[in-house]
Design a protein around this motif. Structure first.
Motif, PDB file in Angstrom:
ATOM      1  N   THR A   1      -0.614   5.563  13.073  1.00  9.72           N
ATOM      2  CA  THR A   1      -0.966   6.644  12.163  1.00  9.72           C
ATOM      3  C   THR A   1      -2.328   6.489  11.543  1.00  9.72           C
ATOM      4  O   THR A   1      -2.988   7.478  11.261  1.00  9.72           O
ATOM      5  N   ASN A   2      -2.699   5.250  11.295  1.00  8.25           N
ATOM      6  CA  ASN A   2      -3.910   5.027  10.528  1.00  8.25           C
ATOM      7  C   ASN A   2      -5.100   5.746  11.135  1.00  8.25           C
ATOM      8  O   ASN A   2      -5.965   6.217  10.445  1.00  8.25           O
TER       9      ASN A   2
ATOM     10  N   ALA B   1      -5.277   8.519  12.558  1.00 12.78           N
ATOM     11  CA  ALA B   1      -5.380   9.899  12.115  1.00 12.78           C
ATOM     12  C   ALA B   1      -5.734   9.936  10.645  1.00 12.78           C
ATOM     13  O   ALA B   1      -6.434  10.827  10.175  1.00 12.78           O
ATOM     14  N   GLY B   2      -5.260   8.942   9.946  1.00 10.09           N
ATOM     15  CA  GLY B   2      -5.414   8.977   8.508  1.00 10.09           C
ATOM     16  C   GLY B   2      -6.832   8.685   8.042  1.00 10.09           C
ATOM     17  O   GLY B   2      -7.318   9.342   7.125  1.00 10.09           O
TER      18      GLY B   2
ATOM     19  N   ASN C   1       5.708   3.748  12.592  1.00  9.67           N
ATOM     20  CA  ASN C   1       4.441   4.143  13.177  1.00  9.67           C
ATOM     21  C   ASN C   1       3.326   3.175  12.827  1.00  9.67           C
ATOM     22  O   ASN C   1       2.476   2.868  13.654  1.00  9.67           O
ATOM     23  N   THR C   2       3.304   2.710  11.589  1.00  4.25           N
ATOM     24  CA  THR C   2       2.226   1.806  11.206  1.00  4.25           C
ATOM     25  C   THR C   2       2.409   0.434  11.842  1.00  4.25           C
ATOM     26  O   THR C   2       1.442  -0.193  12.257  1.00  4.25           O
TER      27      THR C   2
ATOM     28  N   PHE D   1       4.166   4.631  18.005  1.00  6.29           N
ATOM     29  CA  PHE D   1       5.081   5.758  18.020  1.00  6.29           C
ATOM     30  C   PHE D   1       6.271   5.573  18.942  1.00  6.29           C
ATOM     31  O   PHE D   1       7.147   6.408  19.012  1.00  6.29           O
TER      32      PHE D   1
ATOM     33  N   TYR E   1      -4.848   5.474   0.740  1.00  3.94           N
ATOM     34  CA  TYR E   1      -5.277   6.864   0.584  1.00  3.94           C
ATOM     35  C   TYR E   1      -5.717   7.077  -0.846  1.00  3.94           C
ATOM     36  O   TYR E   1      -5.296   6.350  -1.751  1.00  3.94           O
TER      37      TYR E   1
ATOM     38  N   SER F   1      -5.466  15.962   3.772  1.00  3.22           N
ATOM     39  CA  SER F   1      -5.713  14.559   3.438  1.00  3.22           C
ATOM     40  C   SER F   1      -5.362  13.624   4.576  1.00  3.22           C
ATOM     41  O   SER F   1      -5.434  12.410   4.416  1.00  3.22           O
ATOM     42  N   ASN F   2      -4.933  14.193   5.695  1.00  2.62           N
ATOM     43  CA  ASN F   2      -4.553  13.373   6.836  1.00  2.62           C
ATOM     44  C   ASN F   2      -3.478  12.350   6.530  1.00  2.62           C
ATOM     45  O   ASN F   2      -3.440  11.258   7.091  1.00  2.62           O
ATOM     46  N   VAL F   3      -2.616  12.712   5.609  1.00  2.00           N
ATOM     47  CA  VAL F   3      -1.478  11.848   5.303  1.00  2.00           C
ATOM     48  C   VAL F   3      -0.412  12.119   6.355  1.00  2.00           C
ATOM     49  O   VAL F   3      -0.131  13.260   6.668  1.00  2.00           O
ATOM     50  N   PRO F   4       0.153  11.083   6.930  1.00  2.00           N
ATOM     51  CA  PRO F   4       1.180  11.344   7.936  1.00  2.00           C
ATOM     52  C   PRO F   4       2.398  12.051   7.318  1.00  2.00           C
ATOM     53  O   PRO F   4       2.715  11.859   6.143  1.00  2.00           O
TER      54      PRO F   4
END
Ligand SMILES: Nc1ncnc2c1ncn2[C@@H]1O[C@H](COP(=O)(O)OP(=O)(O)OP(=O)(O)O)[C@@H](O)[C@H]1O
Ligand SMILES: Nc1ncnc2c1ncn2[C@@H]1O[C@H](COP(=O)(O)OP(=O)(O)OP(=O)(O)O)[C@@H](O)[C@H]1O
Ligand SMILES: [Mg+2]
Ligand SMILES: [Mg+2]
Lengths: 340, 306, 504, 356
Positions: free
Chosen positions: A17-18, A20-21, B109-110, B114, D30, D313-316
């Motif tokens: 995810t990071n 994308a974040g 995910n982190t 995935f 974030y 904010s591109n927060v998942p």
């Protein structure tokens, strides 16, 4: 160690995810950044299927092409499609990617409203709207090849531990086209090579329930199946897992799933959603985006099968290659209708 | 006939475990008067941390321990809200479910990407009990089942005994029926309720761990797939008793297995998968009838706070 | 024990507002007061169930702050609660031993039953330890509640209206227990609305009014009249003035009635009875002999197995409760909190509970809240419900005032017939006086009144005729004026002869 | 005073949740300010976003009303999701099948059919099973919910409602049954005045029904004390069935409104979870119809704000769930605030008395 974990992620071209974040733009050397928005359907990024693959494609583009910034949103219900697509279009995104045929209506509506924005829809064919590109995948062709592999291996008992019943088991997540095309092809390919063999077919009605997938696989295995072909996202991972425990074989789907169970996964029927996304982003960047339907198939390597597992005789690979050519040349026509 | 095939019974047993364990847990919680609708979320937490720690430590048993700890902690949050704050238990539970689904997916995910957790994660052993596997028909059912299946069977019996034949069990039931009366007899209502809720967290986490390191070894997002809610139904079906919950879980397990076995005859899978649910309603209407919840179930107890 | 200027304020109500009390070792100290005077509140504070707003409780020389009954129990206080603290789903034995169970980890059920059996033998409160409490009559539940308090050896015992549901004989037994406690030096706080009981058992009496202790007197120097006056703060008429009855046509005819209770036990086994307009028919009997099931059956809450009910010329045997209500049957049920009230409804909703379909409370299915409130305010005034606030929830009223609400509702419905089961249970003398007057008024207006009561005094003083029920059958019917205590008491045991009175 | 409390306390609790969530979000790298900024602006920032929020809240409000009715009648309808989909299915079927009916009449009939379908789905099996056999409604409504969703799925996955030659989906409902969008500008938020009006009318109807009619009085009496209800001459069985019917009817109404106003056809997916969220909506509103509006809007805002958070904010998405869960948890715990204040006061008075 976490080595294996990151290894894993790398295999799939995903960086969690990071990515994308945090990194919004991987370099803006040529000064012009294009913005790409991805709207998943309700399956979400953890579907172990096309939503995730589309995300992988987008992430790859972000890393490999200069000046691509990305954003992704997961829809929670059918009603979210229009607002989510609109949001990106309205905020000046250059390309909005809609994953899944469920978004057909929404894309049509929003694309007409935002003619300056480009849209890409996966697994659907929308025609007549200049700013909408559709990517459809002839995954029946990939399924066919996978079926051929299964049939060959079965017929000649070419892998250790295969029984003599010549039964393979297919597990579908749901009775819907993106799943069924694979299955239809698989059935035909298998029957072609092993006409006396039997294909079991069951649907789990879930894409996330690993334990259920495992249970379905066990049921098929108990009926003699020794190659399992799950087309069921995360649920299918459970099935592969069960195949591994029962010391039978499996065929992966969507992406090369060999990493899940080396020595169990013979091959995988793949679908290049990531490639389609990547290519479309590239086209947008180069200003060559074109609306209309692009078909991804064996001919353009849009679908295919992953390298065969070690231990599978070379003859299988040879046959597969021949049949692939026959499909490309149109000698073999693959139907998309599942035999129930 | 399909029923003569021991496979279906083996599948029944295996599908029943992740329902029976949380259902028994729920029994403990609701018997003390706290509705635990968070079992779904706690199962997810249990499943996730079981596999994660199993992978990190290389020991499935340590994974199981981690699952229990995390499940217990999550349940403590529910207990705190329900007991100390007298908040609405259903809302708390729903909040925890959403939180848990988000947290496990996020961490998955982190930490792992995935595609679920690595396939080489250790899982709990499957065992066959010597002697048991010699019995003709039964032996096949119990052949090579997860060790958690046997643990569950022991837990079913112990739980039933505990709830109905021990002093603490009596106190738990009294607190769920009429906390004020229990209080006037000097019983620490809040402590007992904490105990019941946390116990339910442990059981739910165990059910989750069964999914991720018992039958399989891996975690995918939302892999519990609503089992926590079905377990809630199983608990009610079983009239808030451990034995009854187990029986109900077996019925669910069996009808799910039946839904699997019957497939492949050309009937729509959607229609076939109604079987478990339809059977449940039939069984409920036909066999079980009226079930009465513990009288104080879901009602916060705070006579001296205002 | 010593209580100094204790206060307990609820939002809007000063339930206790300056209570002072001294309790000496070995004394029986009675607390008297009207409904809502704050007696139960005081006891709950002593027992750790409520936290005082201000003031001090000293016990055995030390100031105590019980934050829970657990602490009060550990200090040696036992209590019989006015509203039973019983768990219906558990057995008698489990209810009694709960919190101090025999066994280590395992609960020793046998031992518990043995202990409870012994206890009930010792105190002569016969009860089956293995029975589920929920299946017991309220009278039997009262025994369980008392047994609970004596199970643990206490240094101080609080009895909050323990005799409200006991037969005279049981009350005797209880008093002998109290006497032996007294002999052991254990002080007893005793609450009752029955002045004769107070006079008989107590050493001193403290009278409470509106949350304050008014006076403490030596019992020996008190009379019923003086106590009643102290309580109410005015002159009270203790005896009901009653003119002769003028009975008319039968309003209710019961023919060979058979009724089973909720647990499918046959409780009414062929009753024939006739109630006339303009009379009060008292139904006397020991608790558990089917009188309340009979009342429920007339009201339509229990199904009639066999037999007939003719009301005002019509066969109502198969009528729904709603139809009977509409036709003019009023009913004061025995269990006010379970049947008679919706505790979380306010008083307005509770007063229209039975007539919410009718004008003026509703027109074409729409409730007229204004009309309902106005009516409620009127009843509150007429029946002296305290606090006089129609928007208060029924659960916030004292037990006696809850009963007044039910009575007000039923009596004011202008019924043809009233069935009153235990109408004055838990009421203070002033309130009883008011209720009795209402019953007589109904009678004088030509209505039929069926009075079902465990209270022999009440039956004797009000009834024009007295029917005695035993084991689901009517033993005899005697004219009220000539009946004597002894005669009725004998009949209640089921014997028509003149043998010794012996109760089970 | 009381009403003020009922607004301030949940807000205070939300702030607490937001603080805790903010720390969490910051710990994960974030910027909490932008994250929350995007949450709030996503919910209320522009006209379109407000439109989105309202659109998202309408089904929650309408289903929530049904849930409130069941709770007030002492029943726990956990299967509103299935009732919603059955209502939606029926409305869609009626909407594309009978397309020769005059416009508004067709539209109204679609809605009515959806309501009836939802009512029957909850009332017939769960209702009668509860009233006459005593089967617990949590089980029966839950099971019927699963069955309902599977049925709807079957109908469009090769069943009779699948549009020929298309992906699994039903045909579109007739043009004249689709609610017109509010304005062209708000088109993308799919907001329609008719849907808003239906929701508001539904709120008023339920409020009136529960608190002003004898019907509601009877439902509430049955909900609070069945024995007293029998004593009051109320047919408990009848009202049990009725309560579940009404509850399902509103779920069905929500399904119909959503189909006619937003989706226009049955799409394969069925994962809106309105049934479960509406339980929270109703409970947070203390089962009060008026409160349901506020709670519904609150959750609508959380949904749209959460989506915006992902985009801006591109927060998942998973992290937005974490925050949502936290907020729900703490809003439920609103009572902690007066408790803490009371505890603090008591400590202070204790201190001052001991000092004196
Ligand atoms: N909250 C709790 N969690 C776990 N066990 C408990 C809890 N409360 C009580 N127990 C157990 O229940 C039993 C009785 O507990 P408790 O200490 O309250 O009673 P006791 O000391 O035996 O009785 P008493 O103090 O009234 O004479 C003990 O075995 C105790 O360990
Ligand atoms: N929880 C409560 N909340 C608000 N008011 C209360 C509460 N409990 C009691 N009260 C009020 O306090 C007052 C005293 O009640 P209490 O029960 O002590 O009366 P009582 O003397 O025991 O009466 P009775 O003889 O009827 O039992 C009453 O006015 C009652 O309405
Ligand atoms: Mg009292
Ligand atoms: Mg102790």
């Amino acid at each position: 160690g976490t080595g294996a974990a990151s290894n894993n992620a790398a295999t799939n071209g995903s960086n969690a995810t990071n990515s994308a974040g945090t990194s919004n733009s991987a370099g803006t050397t040529n000064g012009k950044t294009i913005k790409i928005g991805l709207v998943t359907d309700i399956g979400g990024l953890n579907d172990n299927g096309f939503n995730h693959l589309a995300y992988v494609g987008m992430t790859n583009a972000q890393h490999q092409l200069n000046g691509v910034s990305t954003s992704v949103v997961q829809s929670q219900s059918e009603s979210d499609y229009v607002p989510n697509l609109s949001h990106f279009a309205q905020n000046g995104y250059n390309l909005v990617i809609a994953v899944g045929y469920l978004m057909e209506d929404a894309v049509k509506q929003v694309a007409k409203e935002y003619p300056k924005t480009d849209f890409l829809i996966i697994d659907d064919n929308i025609t007549g709207i200049p700013n909408v590109a559709s990517a459809i995948f002839q995954s029946e062709q990939a399924g066919y090849l996978a079926g051929v592999v299964a049939g060959l291996v079965q017929k000649n008992h070419q892998l250790k531990g295969l029984n003599t019943k010549n039964v393979v088991g297919v597990i579908g997540g749901q009775d819907i086209p993106p799943v069924d095309t694979y299955i239809a092809g698989f059935q035909q390919g298998f029957k072609k090579e092993d006409p006396s063999g039997k294909v079991l077919l069951q649907y789990t009605n879930s894409f996330s329930d690993e334990a259920l997938g495992s249970q379905y696989a066990q049921n098929e295995i108990s009926q003699g199946a020794d190659i399992i072909f799950p087309v069921a996202g995360g649920c299918g991972i459970g099935a592969i897992n069960a195949a591994k425990s029962a010391k039978v074989y499996a065929i992966g789907v969507d992406t090369n799933q060999a990493y899940l169970a080396p020595g169990t996964v013979i091959t995988s029927a793949t679908k290049g959603v990531d490639t389609a996304v990547f290519d479309t982003i590239k086209a947008v960047q180069n200003g060559t985006f074109k609306g209309g339907v692009s078909t991804f198939n064996l001919a353009n390597n849009g679908v295919g099968i992953a390298p065969l597992m070690q231990g599978v005789p070379q003859s299988v690979q040879t046959t597969v290659n021949q049949i692939k050519q026959q499909i490309i040349s149109g000698q073999i026509k693959v139907s998309t209708t599942v035999q129930k | 006939m399909i029923f003569s095939d021991p496979e279906i019974w083996a599948a029944t047993l295996s599908m029943a475990v992740p329902l029976a364990l949380p259902a028994i847990g729920g029994t403990f919680s609701e018997r003390t008067g706290v509705v635990n609708i968070a079992m779904e979320g706690i199962m997810l937490i249990g499943a996730f941390f079981a596999v994660t720690f199993s992978y990190w430590t290389g020991s499935a048993w340590l994974g199981l321990l981690a699952a229990l700890i995390c499940g217990g902690l999550t349940a403590s949050a529910l207990a705190w809200g329900a007991i100390r704050v007298s908040a609405d238990q259903t809302v708390l539970g729903m909040g925890i479910n959403i939180f848990a689904a988000g947290l496990t997916t996020f961490l998955l995910n982190t930490l792992f990407g995935f595609n679920g957790t690595p396939i080489n994660t250790p899982k709990l052993p499957n065992v066959s009990i010597p002697g048991l596997d010699k019995i003709p028909y039964i032996g096949v059912i119990f052949q090579n089942q997860s060790i958690l299946v046997y643990i569950m069977i022991v837990l079913v019996i112990v739980s039933h005994w505990f709830l109905f034949h021990t002093r603490l069990g009596l106190r738990m039931r009294s607190v769920g029926e009429h906390p004020l009366a229990a209080d006037t007899l000097g019983i620490n209502v809040w402590r007992i309720r904490y105990f019941g809720v946390i116990l339910s967290g442990l059981f739910s986490a165990l059910g989750g761990a069964y999914l991720s390191i018992g039958v399989l070894n891996g975690f995918t997002a939302n892999m519990t797939n609503g089992r926590g809610y079905i377990a809630l139904a199983a608990m009610i079906f079983g009239k808030w008793t451990p034995l009854g919950s187990f029986g109900a879980a077996l019925i669910f397990g069996f009808s799910t297995a039946l839904g699997i076995v019957l497939q492949g005859q050309g009937i729509s899978s959607n229609l076939l998968q109604m079987i478990p649910y339809a059977l449940t309603i039939l069984a409920l209407a036909g066999l079980v009838g009226r079930a009465v919840a513990p009288a104080a179930d879901g009602i916060p107890y705070d006579p001296r706070r205002s | 024990m010593e209580i100094v200027d204790l206060k307990k304020w609820f939002p809007g109500v000063k339930a206790n507002d300056g209570v002072n009390l001294t309790l000496c070792a070995g004394e029986v100290h009675a607390i008297l007061g009207e409904n809502g005077a704050g007696k139960s509140t005081l006891m709950k504070m002593i027992y750790g169930l409520l936290e005082p707003t201000a003031g001090e409780i000293r016990f055995m020389g030390k100031t105590v702050h019980f934050r829970s009954p657990r602490e009060a129990i550990h200090a040696g206080i036992g209590m019989v609660h006015q509203h039973f603290m019983l768990i219906p789903a558990l057995t008698v034995a489990e209810n009694v031993v709960l919190g101090d169970e025999p066994g280590r980890i395992r609960f020793d059920r046998k031992e518990a039953q043995r202990r409870v059996y012994e206890l009930s033998e010792k105190y002569r409160l016969a009860i089956d330890p293995s029975a589920k409490v929920g299946t017991l009559s309220v009278g039997l539940q009262q025994r369980v509640e008392i047994l609970k308090a004596f199970y643990r050896k206490a240094k101080l015992i609080i009895l909050d209206e323990p005799t409200a549901l006991l037969t005279p004989q049981e009350t005797r037994e209880l008093f002998s227990i109290v006497h032996s406690l007294k002999a052991d030096g254990v002080p007893v706080l005793f609450i009752s609305h029955k002045l004769d009981e107070v006079l008989e058992i107590s050493d001193r009496v403290t009278v409470m009014r509106a949350g304050k202790t008014v006076e403490t007197v030596e019992t020996s120097s008190a009379t019923p009249q003086s106590l009643a006056n102290l309580m109410v703060g005015r002159e009270v008429v203790l005896r009901v003035e009653k003119s002769p009855a003028h009975p008319g046509e039968p309003i209710l005819q019961i023919r060979n009635l058979h009724v089973r209770d909720a647990g499918r036990m046959e409780r009414v086994k062929g009753v024939d009875l006739e109630l006339r307009r303009g009379e009060i028919l008292g139904l006397a009997g020991i608790d558990g002999n089917g009188q309340f099931e009979l009342a429920d059956a007339i009201a339509g809450l229990l199904k009639v197995e066999q037999g007939q009910l003719i009301f005002d010329g019509e066969d109502i045997t198969r009528w729904s409760p709603a139809e009977r209500t509409r036709r003019g049957i009023a009913y004061v049920p025995q269990d006010r909190q379970l049947d008679g009230l919706v505790l979380s409804f306010d008083l307005v909703e509770n007063t229209i509970l039975r007539d919410f379909r009718k004008r003026p409370f509703a027109k074409t299915g729409v409730i007229d809240r204004t009309a309902a409130s106005r009516y409620t305010e009127r009843l509150i005034r007429e029946f002296d419900v305290r606090p006089p606030d129609s928007s208060r929830k029924a659960s916030e009223l004292s037990g006696g005032n809850q009963q007044k609400v039910i009575l007000a509702r039923e009596v004011s419905r202008d019924p043809l017939m009233l069935i009153a089961a235990q109408p004055t249970r838990g009421l203070d003398v002033g309130a009883i006086e008011g209720i009795h007057r209402q019953l007589v008024r109904l009678r004088d207006e030509g209505k039929g009144v069926l009075l079902v009561s465990l209270e022999l005094e009440e039956i004797l003083s009000l009834s024009d005729r007295i029917a005695v029920i035993h084991d689901g059958r009517i033993v005899d019917i005697v004219p009220g004026a000539q009946a004597t205590r002894e005669q009725i008491g004998l009949l209640m045991t089921g014997s028509r002869g003149h043998s010794e009175v012996s109760l089970p | 005073m009381r009403s003020l409390r009922s607004i301030i306390l949940p807000m205070g609790a939300s702030i607490l949740a937001i603080l805790i969530g903010g720390i969490l979000v910051a710990a994960l790298g974030y910027n909490p300010v932008t994250v929350y900024g995007s949450l709030i602006s996503g919910a209320f920032g522009t006209g379109i976003n407000i439109g989105n929020t309202i659109t998202a809240s309408l089904p929650l409000i309408i289903v929530g009303l049904g849930i409130a009715i069941s709770f007030q009648s002492g029943l726990f309808n956990i299967g509103a999701d299935g009732q919603y989909w059955i209502g939606a299915t029926a409305a869609v079927w009626f909407g594309y099948h009978f397309n020769h009916l005059p416009g508004w009449f067709h539209m109204i009939l679609c809605i009515v059919v959806g309501m009836i379908a939802g009512a029957l789905w909850a009332g017939v099996i769960p209702g009668f099973a509860k009233a006459f056999v005593g089967s617990h409604e949590v089980i029966t409504t839950m099971m019927m919910s699963y069955i309902g969703i599977l049925l709807a799925r079957y109908l469009i996955e090769g069943g009779p409602m699948q549009q020929k030659g298309f992906n699994p989906q039903s045909p579109e409902v007739a043009q004249n049954t689709q609610f017109p969008y509010f304005t062209q500008g708000l088109m993308q938020s799919q907001l329609s005045l008719i849907a808003v009006a239906i929701a508001l009318v539904a709120v008023i109807v339920v409020w009136f029904l529960l608190y002003k009619t004898t019907l509601g009085f009877q439902l509430r009496t049955v909900g609070l004390n069945q024995r007293a209800a029998r004593y009051a001459g109320i047919n408990v069985k009848l009202f049990t069935v009725l309560a579940l019917c009404l509850s399902g009817m509103f779920a069905g109404l929500a399904g119909a409104v959503q189909m006619l106003g937003v989706d226009h056809r049955l799409l394969d997916g069925f994962s809106s979870n309105y049934g479960y969220t509406a339980i929270v909506v109703s409970l947070l509103a203390r089962n009060n119809p008026i409160g349901v509006i506020i709670a519904g809007l609150f959750f609508g805002a959380l949904t749209t704000g959460g989506q915006n958070m992902q985009m801006v904010s591109n927060v998942p998405a998973a992290l937005t769930d974490v925050l949502t869960g936290l907020i729900i948890f703490f809003v439920a715990c609103e009572r902690i605030i007066p408790q803490v204040i009371g505890w603090y006061r008591r400590r202070r008075t204790l201190k001052s008395t001991s000092a004196a």
